[in-house]
Design an enzyme around this catalytic site. Structure first.
Site, PDB file in Angstrom:
ATOM      1  N   HIS A 171       0.850  -1.202   0.000  1.00 52.15           N
ATOM      2  CA  HIS A 171       0.000   0.000   0.000  1.00 52.15           C
ATOM      3  C   HIS A 171       0.886   1.253   0.000  1.00 52.15           C
ATOM      4  O   HIS A 171       1.351   1.707   1.035  1.00 52.15           O
ATOM      5  CB  HIS A 171      -0.906  -0.011   1.232  1.00 52.15           C
ATOM      6  CG  HIS A 171      -2.021   1.000   1.188  1.00 52.15           C
ATOM      7  ND1 HIS A 171      -2.068   2.042   0.277  1.00 52.15           N
ATOM      8  CD2 HIS A 171      -3.149   1.110   1.939  1.00 52.15           C
ATOM      9  CE1 HIS A 171      -3.165   2.747   0.490  1.00 52.15           C
ATOM     10  NE2 HIS A 171      -3.840   2.209   1.482  1.00 52.15           N
ATOM     11  N   HIS A 174      -2.574   7.001  -1.083  1.00 53.84           N
ATOM     12  CA  HIS A 174      -3.584   7.652  -0.231  1.00 53.84           C
ATOM     13  C   HIS A 174      -3.039   8.365   1.003  1.00 53.84           C
ATOM     14  O   HIS A 174      -3.771   8.624   1.945  1.00 53.84           O
ATOM     15  CB  HIS A 174      -4.659   6.631   0.220  1.00 53.84           C
ATOM     16  CG  HIS A 174      -5.304   5.908  -0.919  1.00 53.84           C
ATOM     17  ND1 HIS A 174      -6.164   4.853  -0.741  1.00 53.84           N
ATOM     18  CD2 HIS A 174      -5.235   6.092  -2.260  1.00 53.84           C
ATOM     19  CE1 HIS A 174      -6.585   4.413  -1.929  1.00 53.84           C
ATOM     20  NE2 HIS A 174      -6.024   5.157  -2.852  1.00 53.84           N
ATOM     21  N   TYR A 176      -0.632   7.324   3.217  1.00 52.93           N
ATOM     22  CA  TYR A 176      -0.116   6.520   4.330  1.00 52.93           C
ATOM     23  C   TYR A 176       1.418   6.463   4.255  1.00 52.93           C
ATOM     24  O   TYR A 176       2.034   7.136   3.430  1.00 52.93           O
ATOM     25  CB  TYR A 176      -0.767   5.135   4.334  1.00 52.93           C
ATOM     26  CG  TYR A 176      -2.259   5.217   4.599  1.00 52.93           C
ATOM     27  CD1 TYR A 176      -2.730   5.552   5.860  1.00 52.93           C
ATOM     28  CD2 TYR A 176      -3.176   5.013   3.586  1.00 52.93           C
ATOM     29  CE1 TYR A 176      -4.096   5.657   6.111  1.00 52.93           C
ATOM     30  CE2 TYR A 176      -4.549   5.122   3.823  1.00 52.93           C
ATOM     31  CZ  TYR A 176      -4.996   5.442   5.094  1.00 52.93           C
ATOM     32  OH  TYR A 176      -6.347   5.560   5.326  1.00 52.93           O
TER      33      TYR A 176
HETATM   34  C1  LIG Z   1     -14.829   1.067   2.991  1.00 57.40           C
HETATM   35  C2  LIG Z   1     -13.587   1.333   2.179  1.00 57.40           C
HETATM   36  C3  LIG Z   1     -12.345   0.990   2.693  1.00 57.40           C
HETATM   37  C4  LIG Z   1     -11.183   1.199   1.947  1.00 57.40           C
HETATM   38  N1  LIG Z   1      -9.964   0.769   2.439  1.00 57.40           N
HETATM   39  C5  LIG Z   1      -8.873   0.813   1.661  1.00 57.40           C
HETATM   40  C6  LIG Z   1      -7.651   0.185   2.054  1.00 57.40           C
HETATM   41  O1  LIG Z   1      -7.540  -0.467   3.107  1.00 57.40           O
HETATM   42  N2  LIG Z   1      -6.587   0.273   1.215  1.00 57.40           N
HETATM   43  C7  LIG Z   1      -6.648   0.955   0.028  1.00 57.40           C
HETATM   44  O2  LIG Z   1      -5.666   1.023  -0.691  1.00 57.40           O
HETATM   45  N3  LIG Z   1      -7.807   1.544  -0.370  1.00 57.40           N
HETATM   46  C8  LIG Z   1      -8.903   1.446   0.383  1.00 57.40           C
HETATM   47  N4  LIG Z   1     -10.099   1.969  -0.077  1.00 57.40           N
HETATM   48  C9  LIG Z   1     -10.163   2.500  -1.442  1.00 57.40           C
HETATM   49  C10 LIG Z   1     -10.617   1.420  -2.427  1.00 57.40           C
HETATM   50  O3  LIG Z   1      -9.634   0.415  -2.584  1.00 57.40           O
HETATM   51  C11 LIG Z   1     -10.909   2.005  -3.827  1.00 57.40           C
HETATM   52  O4  LIG Z   1      -9.722   2.558  -4.343  1.00 57.40           O
HETATM   53  C12 LIG Z   1     -11.996   3.059  -3.772  1.00 57.40           C
HETATM   54  O5  LIG Z   1     -13.108   2.610  -3.025  1.00 57.40           O
HETATM   55  C13 LIG Z   1     -12.455   3.441  -5.164  1.00 57.40           C
HETATM   56  O6  LIG Z   1     -13.069   2.349  -5.780  1.00 57.40           O
HETATM   57  P1  LIG Z   1     -14.696   2.290  -5.921  1.00 57.40           P
HETATM   58  O7  LIG Z   1     -15.083   3.605  -6.463  1.00 57.40           O
HETATM   59  O8  LIG Z   1     -14.922   1.144  -6.859  1.00 57.40           O
HETATM   60  O9  LIG Z   1     -15.249   2.064  -4.567  1.00 57.40           O
HETATM   61  C14 LIG Z   1     -11.266   1.795   0.671  1.00 57.40           C
HETATM   62  C15 LIG Z   1     -12.517   2.150   0.165  1.00 57.40           C
HETATM   63  C16 LIG Z   1     -13.671   1.911   0.878  1.00 57.40           C
HETATM   64  C17 LIG Z   1     -15.005   2.267   0.291  1.00 57.40           C
END
Ligand SMILES: Cc1cc2nc3c(=O)[nH]c(=O)nc-3n(C[C@H](O)[C@H](O)[C@H](O)COP(=O)(O)O)c2cc1C
Length: 367
Positions: A171, A174, A176
């Site tokens: 990761h 975002h 981190y």
């Molecule tokens: C509830 C939730 C938790 C997420 N946790 C992570 C995470 O642990 N690691 C990460 O890289 N992105 C995380 N994301 C981002 C998602 O991997 C993804 O990039 C983002 O939701 C956009 O995709 P979508 O529009 O299809 O939801 C999270 C998103 C959501 C909705």
């Protein structure tokens, strides 16, 4: 008439791993692992996605073995006998359903709130102790702390291979820890881990090298990165294609097999003068395969979901058009797969009216 979904259901092979199709479950933190141990419900949750034609599952972020890698005791850790046994059960369930799975290896860095985390007496770790530009909360990490953290990533990769995961994702997105090193807004170091853009990749490069040392060359390694930060949605690591190429080169050369290019909306062009998105540019500049992500089959983007916004289900013609042109190789799907374990199957069978909207209440349960 919708476009044919055929291009989504072509197999794909990278570094010895063959996926049956191009659909990836995006990593999503669910905070449903009390004591940082993923239990049977977590395993069953991932299994349901594998049973329904999700080509590759990337797990929620799971934290490396340092005292300050996590900010949430319900986020699963990736160390210790109990948590690793929990993860082994996850792998067995997913493999039992014919799926493929990789853990997303994570360190939250300065995004940890010490008062809510474990080891509350310890300050958080970041390259310069900044949570965002101008907001200093801790001393910069020492060289020893950096070296120990790199080793912890290597150990996690080793353990992932030992317990049967099909590869790992780091990761690096975002805002981190790894991204805090990448971004000039949070990395003001003047030693070898800071400086210009290439200097700021050094922490990640050393992690990738350590991972390779521990797992060998024949184990799939994905790096997730993003231009945007949760600290600043308009931030960019690279303002031009040339700079993006310079940023990616050392990471690619260190041994990344595939880049996971995080956007909030996959259809947004990365730079003026071209339609290519971040995954498109990354593939073009590195020659490595890429994953795109961001609002696939949903009307609104994911940060809005955390603010309570719902999203309607949409078609995927624009996605298919880009995939037909091989702009990128794989497509990660977040919220649509969170609400609906059968998303991939419904797409395969072109059951569009059955696609579900996303509403934030879905975050409460592991359905
Ligand atoms: C509830 C939730 C938790 C997420 N946790 C992570 C995470 O642990 N690691 C990460 O890289 N992105 C995380 N994301 C981002 C998602 O991997 C993804 O990039 C983002 O939701 C956009 O995709 P979508 O529009 O299809 O939801 C999270 C998103 C959501 C909705």
């Amino acid at each position: 008439m919708s476009r044919s979904v055929e291009s989504l259901f072509r197999p794909f092979t990278f570094n010895g791993l063959t996926l049956p199709n191009r659909i990836v479950m995006a990593p999503m933190t669910r905070s449903k692992s009390p004591g940082a141990v993923p239990g049977p419900e977590v395993a069953a949750y991932y299994r349901r996605r594998a049973e329904n034609e999700t080509g590759l599952i990337i797990t929620e972020g799971t934290t490396v073995n340092t005292p300050v890698s996590t900010g949430d005791p319900n986020v699963p850790q990736f160390w210790g006998d109990e948590a690793l046994a929990g993860w082994k059960r996850v792998v067995e369930e997913v493999h039992g359903a014919g799926g493929k799975i990789m853990p997303q290896i994570w360190h939250v860095g300065m995004m940890r709130n010490p008062s809510k985390a474990t080891n509350t007496h310890l300050p958080s770790h970041g390259p310069s102790g900044l949570t965002k530009p101008g907001s200093k909360h801790a001393e910069p990490m020492t060289t020893q702390e950096i070296k120990d953290t790199i080793q912890a990533f290597g150990q996690a990769a080793y353990d992932a291979r030992e317990i049967g995961f099909d590869g790992i994702e780091l990761h690096g997105a975002h805002g981190y820890l790894i991204d805090q090193f990448f971004w000039e807004g949070t990395n003001e170091r003047e030693d070898e881990y800071g400086g210009d853009m290439v200097g700021r990749t050094r922490f990640a490069v050393e992690i990738i090298e350590e991972v390779r040392r521990r797992v060998g060359d024949d184990y799939p390694l994905i790096l997730r990165f993003s231009q945007w930060k949760q600290q600043d949605y308009t931030a960019k690591l690279a303002q031009t294609p040339e700079l993006l190429g310079a940023f990616l080169k050392p990471l690619s050369e260190a041994g990344v097999d595939m880049f996971h290019c995080s956007q909030r909306r996959f259809w947004e062009p990365e730079f003026d003068g071209s339609d290519l998105n971040l995954a498109g540019w990354t593939k073009k500049l590195t020659g490595k395969p890429t994953i795109t992500v961001g609002s696939v089959s949903l009307s609104g983007e994911f940060i809005g979901s955390f603010m309570g916004e719902s999203s309607e289900a949409t078609g995927i013609d624009d996605l298919l058009e880009r995939l037909d042109k091989d702009e990128f190789d794989l497509v990660a799907v977040g919220r649509a797969l969170l609400v609906d374990p059968a998303w991939a199957r419904k797409i395969h069978e072109e059951r569009y009216p059955e696609l579900l909207p996303f509403s934030p209440e879905a975050l409460a349960t592991l359905s």
